[in-house]
Enzyme design. Structure first.
Site, PDB file in Angstrom:
ATOM      1  N   ASP A 136       0.828  -1.208   0.000  1.00 60.06           N
ATOM      2  CA  ASP A 136       0.000   0.000   0.000  1.00 60.06           C
ATOM      3  C   ASP A 136       0.861   1.257   0.000  1.00 60.06           C
ATOM      4  O   ASP A 136       1.427   1.641   1.028  1.00 60.06           O
ATOM      5  CB  ASP A 136      -0.903  -0.003   1.239  1.00 60.06           C
ATOM      6  CG  ASP A 136      -2.069  -0.956   1.096  1.00 60.06           C
ATOM      7  OD1 ASP A 136      -2.783  -0.876   0.079  1.00 60.06           O
ATOM      8  OD2 ASP A 136      -2.265  -1.791   2.002  1.00 60.06           O
ATOM      9  N   MET A 138       1.206   5.244  -0.210  1.00 61.08           N
ATOM     10  CA  MET A 138       0.494   6.530  -0.057  1.00 61.08           C
ATOM     11  C   MET A 138       1.532   7.639  -0.060  1.00 61.08           C
ATOM     12  O   MET A 138       2.599   7.506   0.553  1.00 61.08           O
ATOM     13  CB  MET A 138      -0.297   6.549   1.260  1.00 61.08           C
ATOM     14  CG  MET A 138      -1.287   5.403   1.382  1.00 61.08           C
ATOM     15  SD  MET A 138      -2.227   5.460   2.923  1.00 61.08           S
ATOM     16  CE  MET A 138      -2.867   3.793   3.009  1.00 61.08           C
ATOM     17  N   HIS A 171      -0.429  -1.070  -4.614  1.00 62.47           N
ATOM     18  CA  HIS A 171      -1.686  -0.318  -4.650  1.00 62.47           C
ATOM     19  C   HIS A 171      -1.301   1.148  -4.498  1.00 62.47           C
ATOM     20  O   HIS A 171      -0.950   1.591  -3.394  1.00 62.47           O
ATOM     21  CB  HIS A 171      -2.573  -0.825  -3.502  1.00 62.47           C
ATOM     22  CG  HIS A 171      -3.836  -0.049  -3.302  1.00 62.47           C
ATOM     23  ND1 HIS A 171      -4.644  -0.243  -2.195  1.00 62.47           N
ATOM     24  CD2 HIS A 171      -4.443   0.920  -4.054  1.00 62.47           C
ATOM     25  CE1 HIS A 171      -5.692   0.566  -2.276  1.00 62.47           C
ATOM     26  NE2 HIS A 171      -5.585   1.283  -3.378  1.00 62.47           N
ATOM     27  N   GLY A 247      -6.578   4.994   3.216  1.00 66.26           N
ATOM     28  CA  GLY A 247      -5.851   5.899   4.113  1.00 66.26           C
ATOM     29  C   GLY A 247      -5.177   5.195   5.274  1.00 66.26           C
ATOM     30  O   GLY A 247      -4.125   5.612   5.726  1.00 66.26           O
ATOM     31  N   GLY A 249      -5.017   1.209   7.776  1.00 64.14           N
ATOM     32  CA  GLY A 249      -5.518  -0.126   8.081  1.00 64.14           C
ATOM     33  C   GLY A 249      -6.451  -0.086   9.284  1.00 64.14           C
ATOM     34  O   GLY A 249      -6.568   0.935   9.970  1.00 64.14           O
ATOM     35  N   GLY A 250      -7.147  -1.175   9.518  1.00 64.34           N
ATOM     36  CA  GLY A 250      -7.957  -1.308  10.723  1.00 64.34           C
ATOM     37  C   GLY A 250      -9.309  -0.629  10.698  1.00 64.34           C
ATOM     38  O   GLY A 250      -9.947  -0.482  11.737  1.00 64.34           O
ATOM     39  N   ASP A 284     -10.538  -4.937  -0.800  1.00 64.83           N
ATOM     40  CA  ASP A 284      -9.495  -4.431   0.095  1.00 64.83           C
ATOM     41  C   ASP A 284     -10.114  -3.556   1.173  1.00 64.83           C
ATOM     42  O   ASP A 284     -10.721  -2.528   0.875  1.00 64.83           O
ATOM     43  CB  ASP A 284      -8.491  -3.613  -0.744  1.00 64.83           C
ATOM     44  CG  ASP A 284      -7.322  -3.090   0.080  1.00 64.83           C
ATOM     45  OD1 ASP A 284      -7.218  -3.407   1.281  1.00 64.83           O
ATOM     46  OD2 ASP A 284      -6.495  -2.356  -0.506  1.00 64.83           O
ATOM     47  N   SER A 307      -5.031  -5.701   9.094  1.00 67.85           N
ATOM     48  CA  SER A 307      -5.082  -5.889  10.546  1.00 67.85           C
ATOM     49  C   SER A 307      -5.634  -7.240  10.961  1.00 67.85           C
ATOM     50  O   SER A 307      -5.376  -7.707  12.066  1.00 67.85           O
ATOM     51  CB  SER A 307      -5.908  -4.759  11.182  1.00 67.85           C
ATOM     52  OG  SER A 307      -7.162  -4.656  10.545  1.00 67.85           O
TER      53      SER A 307
END
Ligand code: DX5
Ligand code: ZN
Length: 329
Positions: A136, A138, A171, A247, A249-250, A284, A307
Site C-alpha cells: 500500500d 500513499m 496499490h 488511508g 488499516g484497521g 481491500d 489488521s
C-alpha cells in the site's frame, strides 16, 4: 437443476451434491455445476469407495477429510442434509466429502506491521503459505488523511527478500501514478494497481504497463460507481473494489460495496465465457475471519487482509488459519 451430462456416462450409481448453501450460492453465481472424472466430479469405484467432488467454474478445492455414510435408506440419508440441492440415480453407497474451501486467495497488507521487523513478518506470511503480497503506497497527498507509507525502495527490498516466486502488487494511492509507475516496475512489482479517480487516461496506462511486462489493476473507491471501469475491463488483469476509504488499516468494512462486486463478477464471468481475459476481482479493507466467507460468496478472487492478519493478538499463521477455516463449507 444443473445439467450433468458427464455423469450419465458413469456406470454406477450417484449422486448428490451442493451440500451447503454457500456451495449453492457459488453454483448459482458461476453457472451449472459440472461433475465428471475421478478428480473433478462424482465417481463411485467398485469397492466401498466413492467420493463426491463438487466443482464449479471457479473450482472449489476439496480437502482430504471424508465422512463415510452407510445409509440403510439413502433417500432418508439425503433428506437429513438440509442443504442437499439435487440427487439422481440409484444411490448405494455414499462417502460424503464434507469440507470444501471457498476459492479465495488472501494477500496481506503490511500497514499494521512493525516496520522494524518487516522482513520477519513477511517471512512468517510466506511460511504460512502466502503467495501474494499487497503493498500500500500513499504519498502524503492523495489519501484523505494525507499520510505517507512507503515507496519503491522498500518494495525493492521486499522483492529481494522474497525472491521471484511471490507475486507482488502495489496499490498506488498517489496523485501521479501515470508519471511514476515505472519506479514500482523497476522495484520489482508484478502488478501496478492505480485508482480510477486519480488517473486521467487509464487505457493508456494499461497499455504502457503491458508493454513493460507489468500487469495492470484498477481500483475503485467505495463511492465510485462501477460504470467507468467497464469499458476497459477486458484489458485489465485485476479490478479492485475498496471496502474502506483508503488511508489506513484497521477500518470497518463497508458492506454496501457488495452490489458493485456482484456487477463486476458478472461482467468478468461473461468476459471469460466469451473467451476474454480472466480479470481477477479483488477486495481491500476491513476483511477478517468474520466476513471473509461473505466476500468469497460475492465472487471475490483475492482479499487483501491487513489488521486481520498482522496484529498483536496472534501470529500471521494463526490468523491465516482462522480465515481459511472460515472459508470451509
Ligand atoms: C487502505 C489499504 C488497505 C488496508 C487493509 O488504505 O489500501 O490495504 O490497509 O487493511 P485492513 O485489512 O486492516 O483494513
Ligand atoms: Zn490496499
Amino acid at each position: 437443476m444443473p445439467n450433468l451430462p458427464e455423469v450419465r456416462g458413469l456406470t454406477s450409481v450417484f449422486t448428490f451434491a451442493m451440500v451447503i448453501s454457500r456451495s449453492w450460492a457459488i453454483c448459482e453465481r458461476t453457472g451449472p455445476t459440472i461433475l465428471h472424472g475421478p478428480h473433478q466430479g462424482a465417481q463411485k469405484s467398485a469397492s466401498t469407495h466413492s467420493s463426491l467432488f463438487v466443482v464449479t467454474s471457479k473450482s472449489v478445492s476439496p480437502v482430504s477429510t471424508t465422512l463415510p455414510i452407510i445409509p440403510p435408506n439413502p433417500i432418508d440419508c439425503l433428506s437429513s442434509y438440509q442443504h442437499v440441492c439435487f440427487w439422481f440415480g440409484q444411490i448405494e453407497w455414499i462417502e460424503y466429502q464434507h469440507h470444501f474451501l471457498m476459492n479465495m486467495e488472501i494477500t496481506p497488507s503490511i500497514l499494521t506491521a512493525d516496520f522494524c521487523s518487516l522482513g520477519e513478518t513477511i517471512d512468517a506470511a510466506v511460511d504460512a503459505g502466502i503467495g501474494w503480497l499487497h503493498m500500500d503506497v500513499m504519498d502524503g497527498n492523495w489519501v484523505i488523511n494525507r499520510t505517507i507509507t512507503f515507496g519503491p525502495a522498500l518494495i525493492k527490498s521486499v522483492r529481494e527478500r522474497v525472491g521471484n516466486e511471490i507475486f507482488i502488487d502495489c496499490h498506488l494511492m498517489i496523485t501521479n501514478a501515470e508519471e511514476t509507475w515505472e519506479q514500482y516496475a523497476n522495484a520489482g512489482v508484478d502488478m501496478v494497481i492505480a485508482h480510477i479517480e486519480a488517473v486521467n487516461d487509464f487505457p493508456k496506462l494499461i497499455s504502457e504497463l503491458h508493454t513493460s511486462g507489468v500487469q495492470s489493476g484498477c481500483v475503485l473507491n467505495p463511492d465510485t460507481p462501477v460504470d467507468g471501469v467497464l469499458s476497459f475491463l477486458p484489458d485489465l488483469d485485476l479490478v479492485l473494489v475498496m471496502s474502506v476509504v483508503p488511508g489506513k488499516g484497521g477500518q470497518s468494512f463497508i458492506p454496501e460495496v457488495g452490489e458493485k462486486v456482484r456487477v463486476l463478477r458478472e461482467a468478468i464471468d461473461s468476459q471469460i465465457e466469451n473467451g476474454g481475459r480472466e480479470t481477477k476481482l479483488m477486495i481491500d479493507g476491513g476483511i477478517k475471519d468474520h466476513n471473509a466467507a461473505l466476500v468469497a460468496d460475492w465472487g471475490v478472487d483475492i482479499a487483501v487482509v491487513g489488521s486481520g492478519l498482522i496484529n498483536n493478538q496472534a501470529t500471521v499463521r494463526e490468523n491465516l488459519d482462522s480465515i481459511t477455516k472460515s472459508l470451509e463449507i
